[in-house]
Scaffold this motif. Structure first.
Motif, PDB file in Angstrom:
ATOM      1  N   ARG A 265      63.250  20.909  56.798  1.00 21.81           N
ATOM      2  CA  ARG A 265      62.513  21.487  57.922  1.00 21.81           C
ATOM      3  C   ARG A 265      61.057  21.025  57.891  1.00 21.81           C
ATOM      4  NH1 ARG A 265      59.309  25.817  59.033  1.00 21.81           N
ATOM      5  NH2 ARG A 265      59.559  26.782  61.089  1.00 21.81           N
ATOM      6  N   THR A 266      60.504  20.747  59.056  1.00 23.83           N
ATOM      7  CA  THR A 266      59.097  20.379  59.171  1.00 23.83           C
ATOM      8  C   THR A 266      58.351  21.451  59.945  1.00 23.83           C
ATOM      9  OG1 THR A 266      59.114  19.243  61.308  1.00 23.83           O
ATOM     10  CG2 THR A 266      59.902  17.994  59.406  1.00 23.83           C
ATOM     11  N   ASP A 267      57.026  21.410  59.856  1.00 26.47           N
ATOM     12  CA  ASP A 267      56.183  22.335  60.615  1.00 26.47           C
ATOM     13  C   ASP A 267      55.553  21.658  61.817  1.00 26.47           C
ATOM     14  OD1 ASP A 267      56.682  24.486  59.009  1.00 26.47           O
ATOM     15  OD2 ASP A 267      54.973  24.145  57.694  1.00 26.47           O
ATOM     16  N   LEU A 268      56.109  20.520  62.215  1.00 24.06           N
ATOM     17  CA  LEU A 268      55.574  19.829  63.385  1.00 24.06           C
ATOM     18  C   LEU A 268      55.799  20.678  64.632  1.00 24.06           C
ATOM     19  CD1 LEU A 268      56.830  16.204  62.670  1.00 24.06           C
ATOM     20  CD2 LEU A 268      54.480  17.020  62.545  1.00 24.06           C
ATOM     21  N   ARG A 269      54.754  20.800  65.446  1.00 25.66           N
ATOM     22  CA  ARG A 269      54.847  21.563  66.689  1.00 25.66           C
ATOM     23  C   ARG A 269      54.355  20.695  67.842  1.00 25.66           C
ATOM     24  NH1 ARG A 269      52.174  25.192  63.370  1.00 25.66           N
ATOM     25  NH2 ARG A 269      50.254  24.936  64.562  1.00 25.66           N
ATOM     26  N   PHE A 270      54.783  21.053  69.038  1.00 23.57           N
ATOM     27  CA  PHE A 270      54.418  20.298  70.235  1.00 23.57           C
ATOM     28  C   PHE A 270      53.712  21.207  71.225  1.00 23.57           C
ATOM     29  CE2 PHE A 270      57.826  18.128  68.187  1.00 23.57           C
ATOM     30  CZ  PHE A 270      57.574  16.796  68.380  1.00 23.57           C
ATOM     31  N   ARG A 271      52.937  20.608  72.067  1.00 24.68           N
ATOM     32  CA  ARG A 271      52.201  21.377  73.059  1.00 24.68           C
ATOM     33  C   ARG A 271      53.114  21.896  74.169  1.00 24.68           C
ATOM     34  NH1 ARG A 271      48.744  16.912  71.980  1.00 24.68           N
ATOM     35  NH2 ARG A 271      46.901  17.531  70.802  1.00 24.68           N
ATOM     36  N   GLN A 272      54.233  21.232  74.366  1.00 23.64           N
ATOM     37  CA  GLN A 272      55.151  21.683  75.400  1.00 23.64           C
ATOM     38  C   GLN A 272      55.859  22.955  74.943  1.00 23.64           C
ATOM     39  OE1 GLN A 272      57.048  17.870  74.850  1.00 23.64           O
ATOM     40  NE2 GLN A 272      59.018  18.874  74.620  1.00 23.64           N
ATOM     41  N   GLU A 273      56.303  23.770  75.909  1.00 23.14           N
ATOM     42  CA  GLU A 273      56.876  25.074  75.583  1.00 23.14           C
ATOM     43  C   GLU A 273      58.204  24.941  74.839  1.00 23.14           C
ATOM     44  OE1 GLU A 273      57.164  27.528  78.988  1.00 23.14           O
ATOM     45  OE2 GLU A 273      55.008  27.565  79.399  1.00 23.14           O
ATOM     46  N   CYS A 274      59.096  24.107  75.342  1.00 25.91           N
ATOM     47  CA  CYS A 274      60.418  23.958  74.729  1.00 25.91           C
ATOM     48  C   CYS A 274      60.389  22.777  73.759  1.00 25.91           C
ATOM     49  CB  CYS A 274      61.484  23.751  75.796  1.00 25.91           C
ATOM     50  SG  CYS A 274      61.641  25.136  76.949  1.00 25.91           S
ATOM     51  N   SER A 275      59.789  22.978  72.616  1.00 23.85           N
ATOM     52  CA  SER A 275      59.661  21.885  71.649  1.00 23.85           C
ATOM     53  C   SER A 275      60.914  21.812  70.785  1.00 23.85           C
ATOM     54  CB  SER A 275      58.430  22.093  70.776  1.00 23.85           C
ATOM     55  OG  SER A 275      58.518  23.319  70.091  1.00 23.85           O
ATOM     56  N   PRO A 276      61.297  20.610  70.370  1.00 22.72           N
ATOM     57  CA  PRO A 276      62.506  20.455  69.561  1.00 22.72           C
ATOM     58  C   PRO A 276      62.275  20.914  68.128  1.00 22.72           C
ATOM     59  CG  PRO A 276      61.406  18.348  69.801  1.00 22.72           C
ATOM     60  CD  PRO A 276      60.654  19.322  70.667  1.00 22.72           C
ATOM     61  N   GLU A 277      63.338  21.327  67.479  1.00 21.88           N
ATOM     62  CA  GLU A 277      63.273  21.655  66.054  1.00 21.88           C
ATOM     63  C   GLU A 277      63.653  20.403  65.290  1.00 21.88           C
ATOM     64  OE1 GLU A 277      65.236  24.805  62.856  1.00 21.88           O
ATOM     65  OE2 GLU A 277      65.458  25.132  65.026  1.00 21.88           O
ATOM     66  N   LEU A 278      62.733  19.924  64.467  1.00 21.57           N
ATOM     67  CA  LEU A 278      62.903  18.631  63.817  1.00 21.57           C
ATOM     68  C   LEU A 278      63.218  18.784  62.335  1.00 21.57           C
ATOM     69  CD1 LEU A 278      59.940  16.634  65.411  1.00 21.57           C
ATOM     70  CD2 LEU A 278      62.324  16.756  66.171  1.00 21.57           C
ATOM     71  N   ARG A 279      63.977  17.818  61.821  1.00 18.51           N
ATOM     72  CA  ARG A 279      64.274  17.714  60.402  1.00 18.51           C
ATOM     73  C   ARG A 279      63.824  16.329  59.916  1.00 18.51           C
ATOM     74  NH1 ARG A 279      64.694  22.365  61.037  1.00 18.51           N
ATOM     75  NH2 ARG A 279      66.423  23.749  60.518  1.00 18.51           N
TER      76      ARG A 279
END
Length: 201
Positions: free
Chosen positions: A101-115
């Motif tokens: 799991r990563t803590d990467l976040r996006f400015r868009q509301e529906c951001s993907p959950e990344l591995r």
């Protein structure tokens, strides 16, 4: 069985995925050998760096243009995959896919959950394809990084039989996948990756 080098597409061919702002900080970080000061083999070369994946700089990733593709190869040290895509490949029986799991976040509301994929080191370039070198592996840790072959060739006797994805022990920046994995990526419509067949001897 055929084997392929898995790589990113050229920057000009990227249609969707945004850039990771911590891109310039990525690399084979990790514990250093007290003898040669090199990165200890088999550690962070195989697994994502928690420091870089969870750093404040990485937490705010730039927004994707339209979507984040299923697999995103930032560089050889960081391969990101959407969680749904990872689970899809695991359901297909692709072996060797472990995502952190990563803590990467996006400015868009529906951001993907990344591995971030943890990719083990197995297999070798065949000696016949290696360029001449005077580099001697460190006696303490065995670490060394020879020049990349112009015409790569895999050592068939060294290749793992239990994995569909791995990186080479004497070329850790080279990601290798099996023909089975390559066919699955194409069949499922994955985007923004490139494949180059690598002969085996």
């Amino acid at each position: 069985m055929k084997f392929y080098e898995l790589d990113a597409v050229p920057d000009g061919a990227i249609r969707y995925t945004g850039k990771d702002p911590a891109e310039n900080t990525r690399g084979p970080l990790g514990p250093r050998c007290s003898s040669c000061a090199g990165t200890l083999a088999g550690d962070v070369e195989s697994y994502p760096s928690l420091e870089s994946l969870n750093s404040p700089e990485a937490n705010q990733a730039s927004g994707a243009r339209d979507k984040f593709v299923q697999i995103f190869i930032q560089n050889p040290w960081l391969v990101l995959m959407r969680r749904d895509a990872l689970e899809q490949l695991q359901a297909e029986g692709i072996r060797g896919l472990n995502g952190r799991r990563t803590d990467l976040r996006f400015r868009q509301e529906c951001s993907p959950e990344l591995r971030a994929l943890e990719i083990e080191q197995h297999g070798l370039y065949h000696p016949d394809c290696m360029p001449p070198t005077d580099i001697v592996p460190c006696r303490r840790c065995g670490s060394y990084e020879p020049s990349r072959p112009e015409e790569p060739l895999l050592d068939g006797a060294s290749l793992p039989e239990h994995l569909d994805l791995f990186r080479l022990r004497n070329g850790s920046a080279t990601l290798v996948i099996t023909e089975r994995f390559a066919d699955t990526l194409r069949r499922l419509g994955f985007e923004e990756f490139s494949l180059r067949e690598v002969p085996v001897r």
